[in-house]
Scaffold this motif. Structure first.
Motif: not given
Lengths: 169, 371
Positions: A16, A19-20, A23, B13-14, B16-18
């Motif tokens: 996770p 991925v952040r 992003a 992005v807090a 954001v989940q895969p």
């Protein structure tokens, strides 16, 4: 199928956050996850060197940064079909424009290399010299990319533009 | 304030989940496919080599290249200012690939600042900020400094250490050593006029070195120009930038064409990358080239300027009231393109000079929406 010892545990624990990170480097959730997965494939191949005595998280993040940086070289190389649909639906003008979305939109509008330097400088907290060493480029390149990113963000509306108004470069 | 920026990026992005809650199986499958593909490419190369040996000869064969281990860093563009440290040895100034032979009777100064009237006649200045004014006669001098092309809306005035150039038309001299020296029509005229006048001043741009030379000289000292040269530059195709947001073309009599469209910009880049005939030593200037000074001929006159633009880093600039730093763009890359089909070539500020096919400039104009 779990792969070599420790790999699955590492991925489950760090995915996770990676991925952040992706992003931020790409300005996009989906592209960020793709970036993380591509880097993890490389981490998998290098696993024997990285586990248990290395730092697979740092290695993976470095691979992601390099890939995001090189993506800037391909920015103008592809034909963009006239009929290509955007990956996400057009913004609903009545939907609340929350801060997080505004920030990601602003990041995504930057050229890839400017975005990478901005994220490393202001989110990862690296110095220009450290960023230059990571990317294998002159410190002047890092400085100019950061300066241009800030100049571009200041021209936009939104929270990042306001935040950068008083940043000295 | 940087904490605020960090917080904004964190918050962005807090949430954001895969998409993939368990990516391990997919990663392992991808890793397996990659390994099989690399083995297949290696196997193909072995098979081809075996067949070549079997027939007893070698031929050019198109083989798939192995995947690169690491892509090289992109080349520096015009916004990556070098930090050349000028050095003087053996009567020659060297800085960033520029060489200037120091004529007899001339001296070299590397003072950081100097009042104009305090500068001795016949001085070469290295990186000196020259303060104007004072009551004295003009003197001969060459001042070497940084060059950085920045575009700004017409009518704007600013002050800084660097010199800013509108994307005007360029004239080109091919220096001994092969690199270009660019000067606009005004400065070319100043050198031309020195034949008839007693004093001339001009600004000369050495784009590949990101340097400029501001010259002032009495007619008797004109020969100082002939000492300007470059380190030997082998023939090469055009160096081109990779990071820019717009492309603008300025053509004499046709104004400026500009695009922010990535698809059009990609086509412009492809057109330039397709130019694969570097100009060889001695091919320029073409016969009949205009004589500019005793030692210089103009290889290119009123060349179109193709600029690859990006928002400018305006630190060190004090814009006029009402002008925002965001109004400025700078050129990450510049290509000068001759409009004369009888002597058609293009030169990049990032290095490289190539022959052009007939009608190239017209094709470029059409691509950018001109006629």
């Amino acid at each position: 199928m779990t792969g070599p010892a420790g790999f699955a545990e590492f991925v489950q624990a760090r995915y996770p956050a990676l991925v952040r990170h992706g992003a931020l480097l790409t300005g996009d959730h989906g592209h960020g996850e793709d970036l993380a997965q591509e880097a993890l494939v490389k981490t998998y191949r290098a696993w024997r060197r990285l586990h248990p005595d290395g730092d697979p998280d740092a290695y993976t993040r470095r691979v992601m940064v390099h890939a995001a940086w090189r993506a800037g070289r391909r920015r103008w190389h592809r034909e963009i079909p006239a009929g290509e649909l955007p990956e996400r639906p057009a913004a609903d003008p009545f939907e609340p424009r929350d801060t997080a979305r505004l920030v990601l939109d602003a990041l995504r509008s930057l050229p890839a290399q400017q975005r990478v330097v901005l994220v490393l400088r202001y989110w990862a907290g690296l110095s220009e010299a450290e960023i230059a060493a990571m990317l294998g480029c002159p410190a002047g390149t890092v400085k100019s990319r950061a300066g241009r990113a800030i100049a571009a963000l200041r021209r936009m509306d939104g929270p990042l533009a306001e935040a950068f108004e008083t940043v000295s470069r | 304030m940087t904490e605020r920026i960090h917080h904004l990026l964190d918050e962005a992005v807090a949430g954001v989940q895969p998409r993939d809650p368990d990516p391990v199986p997919a990663l392992l499958r991808r890793a397996g496919r990659d390994r099989r593909r690399r083995w297949a490419m290696g196997g193909a190369a072995v098979a081809v080599a075996a067949s070549l040996i079997a027939v007893g000869g070698f031929a050019t064969v198109n083989r798939p290249s192995p995947p690169p281990i690491a892509a090289p860093a992109p080349p520096p563009d015009l916004t990556d200012l070098p930090q050349p440290a000028p050095a003087v040895s053996g009567g020659v100034v060297r800085a960033g690939g520029v060489t200037i032979a120091v004529p007899p009777g001339w001296t070299v100064s590397d003072r950081s600042r100097a009042d104009y009237c305090d500068i001795a006649n016949r001085t070469i200045l290295l990186g000196t900020m020259i303060m104007p004014g004072g009551d004295c006669n003009s003197h001969s001098q060459l001042a070497l400094g940084l060059w950085r092309p920045t575009v700004f809306p017409a009518g704007m005035i600013e002050e800084s250490d660097a010199t800013f150039h509108d994307m005007s038309l360029w004239n080109e001299v091919v220096l001994p050593g092969g690199q270009p020296l660019w000067l606009d029509a005004n400065n070319a005229g100043n050198i031309d006029a020195a034949e008839d006048l007693t004093f001339a001043a001009s600004n000369l741009v050495l784009p590949w070195a990101r340097m400029q030379i501001s010259t002032e000289y009495h007619r008797a000292d004109e020969s100082v120009l002939s000492g300007i040269a470059s380190e030997p530059a082998p023939p090469a195709t055009l160096g081109l930038p990779v990071d820019f947001t717009a492309v603008a073309l300025t053509v004499k009599g046709k104004g400026r064409l500009r695009t922010d469209d990535p698809a059009v910009a990609a086509q412009v880049l492809e057109l330039l990358r397709g130019l694969d005939r570097p100009v060889q030593p001695g091919e320029l200037p073409c016969p009949g080239a205009r004589q500019l000074s005793k030692d210089w001929k103009l290889a290119g006159t009123d060349m179109a300027a193709l600029a690859f633009l990006t928002p400018a880093d305006t630190s060190g600039i004090t814009p006029r009231k009402g002008v925002k730093p965001g109004d400025f763009e700078e050129a990450a890359g510049l290509v000068a393109i001759s409009a004369d089909d009888s002597c058609a070539f293009a030169t990049s500020a990032m290095g490289g000079r190539v022959h052009l096919p007939a009608g190239f400039l017209g094709r470029l104009q059409q691509l950018l929406g001109g006629r």
